[in-house]
Design a protein around this motif. Structure first.
Motif, PDB file in Angstrom:
ATOM      1  N   LEU A 175      31.966  46.739  40.692  1.00  0.00           N
ATOM      2  CA  LEU A 175      30.615  46.661  40.143  1.00  0.00           C
ATOM      3  C   LEU A 175      29.607  47.401  41.012  1.00  0.00           C
ATOM      4  O   LEU A 175      28.876  48.265  40.528  1.00  0.00           O
ATOM      5  CB  LEU A 175      30.187  45.196  39.967  1.00  0.00           C
ATOM      6  CG  LEU A 175      31.042  44.373  38.997  1.00  0.00           C
ATOM      7  CD1 LEU A 175      30.574  42.929  38.958  1.00  0.00           C
ATOM      8  CD2 LEU A 175      31.018  44.993  37.607  1.00  0.00           C
TER       9      LEU A 175
ATOM     10  N   THR B 166      30.975  44.178  45.348  1.00  0.00           N
ATOM     11  CA  THR B 166      31.103  43.156  44.319  1.00  0.00           C
ATOM     12  C   THR B 166      32.022  43.653  43.207  1.00  0.00           C
ATOM     13  O   THR B 166      31.905  44.791  42.756  1.00  0.00           O
ATOM     14  CB  THR B 166      29.723  42.767  43.767  1.00  0.00           C
ATOM     15  OG1 THR B 166      28.911  42.299  44.855  1.00  0.00           O
ATOM     16  CG2 THR B 166      29.829  41.667  42.716  1.00  0.00           C
TER      17      THR B 166
ATOM     18  N   ASP C 125      34.529  42.359  39.585  1.00  0.00           N
ATOM     19  CA  ASP C 125      34.772  41.418  38.496  1.00  0.00           C
ATOM     20  C   ASP C 125      36.259  41.487  38.165  1.00  0.00           C
ATOM     21  O   ASP C 125      36.947  42.429  38.555  1.00  0.00           O
ATOM     22  CB  ASP C 125      33.928  41.814  37.281  1.00  0.00           C
ATOM     23  CG  ASP C 125      33.700  40.671  36.309  1.00  0.00           C
ATOM     24  OD1 ASP C 125      34.009  39.513  36.656  1.00  0.00           O
ATOM     25  OD2 ASP C 125      33.215  40.932  35.196  1.00  0.00           O
ATOM     26  N   GLU C 126      36.750  40.476  37.452  1.00  0.00           N
ATOM     27  CA  GLU C 126      38.155  40.433  37.032  1.00  0.00           C
ATOM     28  C   GLU C 126      39.097  40.637  38.229  1.00  0.00           C
ATOM     29  O   GLU C 126      40.063  41.392  38.160  1.00  0.00           O
ATOM     30  CB  GLU C 126      38.416  41.476  35.941  1.00  0.00           C
ATOM     31  CG  GLU C 126      37.546  41.284  34.713  1.00  0.00           C
ATOM     32  CD  GLU C 126      37.612  42.442  33.734  1.00  0.00           C
ATOM     33  OE1 GLU C 126      38.563  43.248  33.804  1.00  0.00           O
ATOM     34  OE2 GLU C 126      36.704  42.532  32.887  1.00  0.00           O
ATOM     35  N   CYS C 127      38.808  39.952  39.296  1.00  0.00           N
ATOM     36  CA  CYS C 127      39.512  40.152  40.558  1.00  0.00           C
ATOM     37  C   CYS C 127      40.734  39.251  40.692  1.00  0.00           C
ATOM     38  O   CYS C 127      40.669  38.054  40.412  1.00  0.00           O
ATOM     39  CB  CYS C 127      38.550  39.873  41.710  1.00  0.00           C
ATOM     40  SG  CYS C 127      39.280  40.128  43.337  1.00  0.00           S
TER      41      CYS C 127
ATOM     42  N   PRO D 193      41.151  35.766  38.637  1.00  0.00           N
ATOM     43  CA  PRO D 193      40.031  36.304  37.870  1.00  0.00           C
ATOM     44  C   PRO D 193      39.160  35.232  37.202  1.00  0.00           C
ATOM     45  O   PRO D 193      37.958  35.438  37.025  1.00  0.00           O
ATOM     46  CB  PRO D 193      40.698  37.189  36.807  1.00  0.00           C
ATOM     47  CG  PRO D 193      42.023  37.537  37.371  1.00  0.00           C
ATOM     48  CD  PRO D 193      42.436  36.361  38.220  1.00  0.00           C
TER      49      PRO D 193
ATOM     50  N   GLY E 117      35.566  33.928  38.668  1.00  0.00           N
ATOM     51  CA  GLY E 117      34.288  34.641  38.600  1.00  0.00           C
ATOM     52  C   GLY E 117      34.257  35.879  39.475  1.00  0.00           C
ATOM     53  O   GLY E 117      35.286  36.324  39.993  1.00  0.00           O
ATOM     54  N   GLN E 118      33.065  36.422  39.621  1.00  0.00           N
ATOM     55  CA  GLN E 118      32.901  37.634  40.418  1.00  0.00           C
ATOM     56  C   GLN E 118      33.355  37.391  41.858  1.00  0.00           C
ATOM     57  O   GLN E 118      33.277  36.277  42.363  1.00  0.00           O
ATOM     58  CB  GLN E 118      31.444  38.100  40.426  1.00  0.00           C
ATOM     59  CG  GLN E 118      31.013  38.691  39.115  1.00  0.00           C
ATOM     60  CD  GLN E 118      29.602  39.272  39.190  1.00  0.00           C
ATOM     61  OE1 GLN E 118      28.837  39.018  40.102  1.00  0.00           O
ATOM     62  NE2 GLN E 118      29.262  40.062  38.181  1.00  0.00           N
TER      63      GLN E 118
END
Length: 147
Positions: free
Chosen positions: A106, A119, A121-123, A136, A139-140
């Protein structure tokens, strides 16, 4: 409790622990309970306990794809772009420890010219053993850069 990372970023939490390899080298940091991230003694905007109420974690070291920089402090924005770190792109990194990190990029945070946070997402993060370190659905993910 506080722990300062090699980047200068400080983690402040009730408990801070490290996962270590067979040689005793730390490869993952985990803070439990409400956590704040600080820079030079001040809470980083947007990274107080309301952002990290359950804790905070991050792999330690340089991902293989960025290792040519030598150290996180030498990573430039152009290096990130050259390696696919453009907002919305998914990256997959392997750390020398065996940690595998996959996420959608991000943005990055530089303070006083120092890259301190990225940062995603979908980690998903898995330990060398295959255990899930980050899912995931949680959250972030804010990656604190640390060696």
């Amino acid at each position: 409790m506080q722990h300062q990372l090699s980047s200068g970023l400080t983690i402040e939490s009730e408990t801070i622990a490290f996962s270590r390899d067979v040689h005793g080298l730390a490869y993952y940091v985990r803070a439990e309970g409400p956590t704040s991230l600080l820079w030079r003694g001040e809470v980083i905007n947007g990274h107080d306990q309301s952002r990290h109420p359950q804790g905070f974690s991050a792999p330690i070291g340089m991902p293989d794809s960025l290792s040519s920089a030598g150290a996180w402090h030498a990573v430039t924005d152009q290096m990130l772009i050259d390696r696919g770190l453009v907002a919305g792109n998914t990256v997959q990194w392997r750390y020398p420890s065996g940690v595998v990190f996959q996420a959608k990029y991000l943005n990055s945070t530089r303070l006083d010219g120092v890259l301190v946070l990225m940062t995603f997402d979908e980690c998903s993060i898995t330990a060398p053993s295959g255990d899930v370190l980050y899912d995931p659905s949680w959250g972030q993910f804010d990656l604190a850069v640390a060696e």
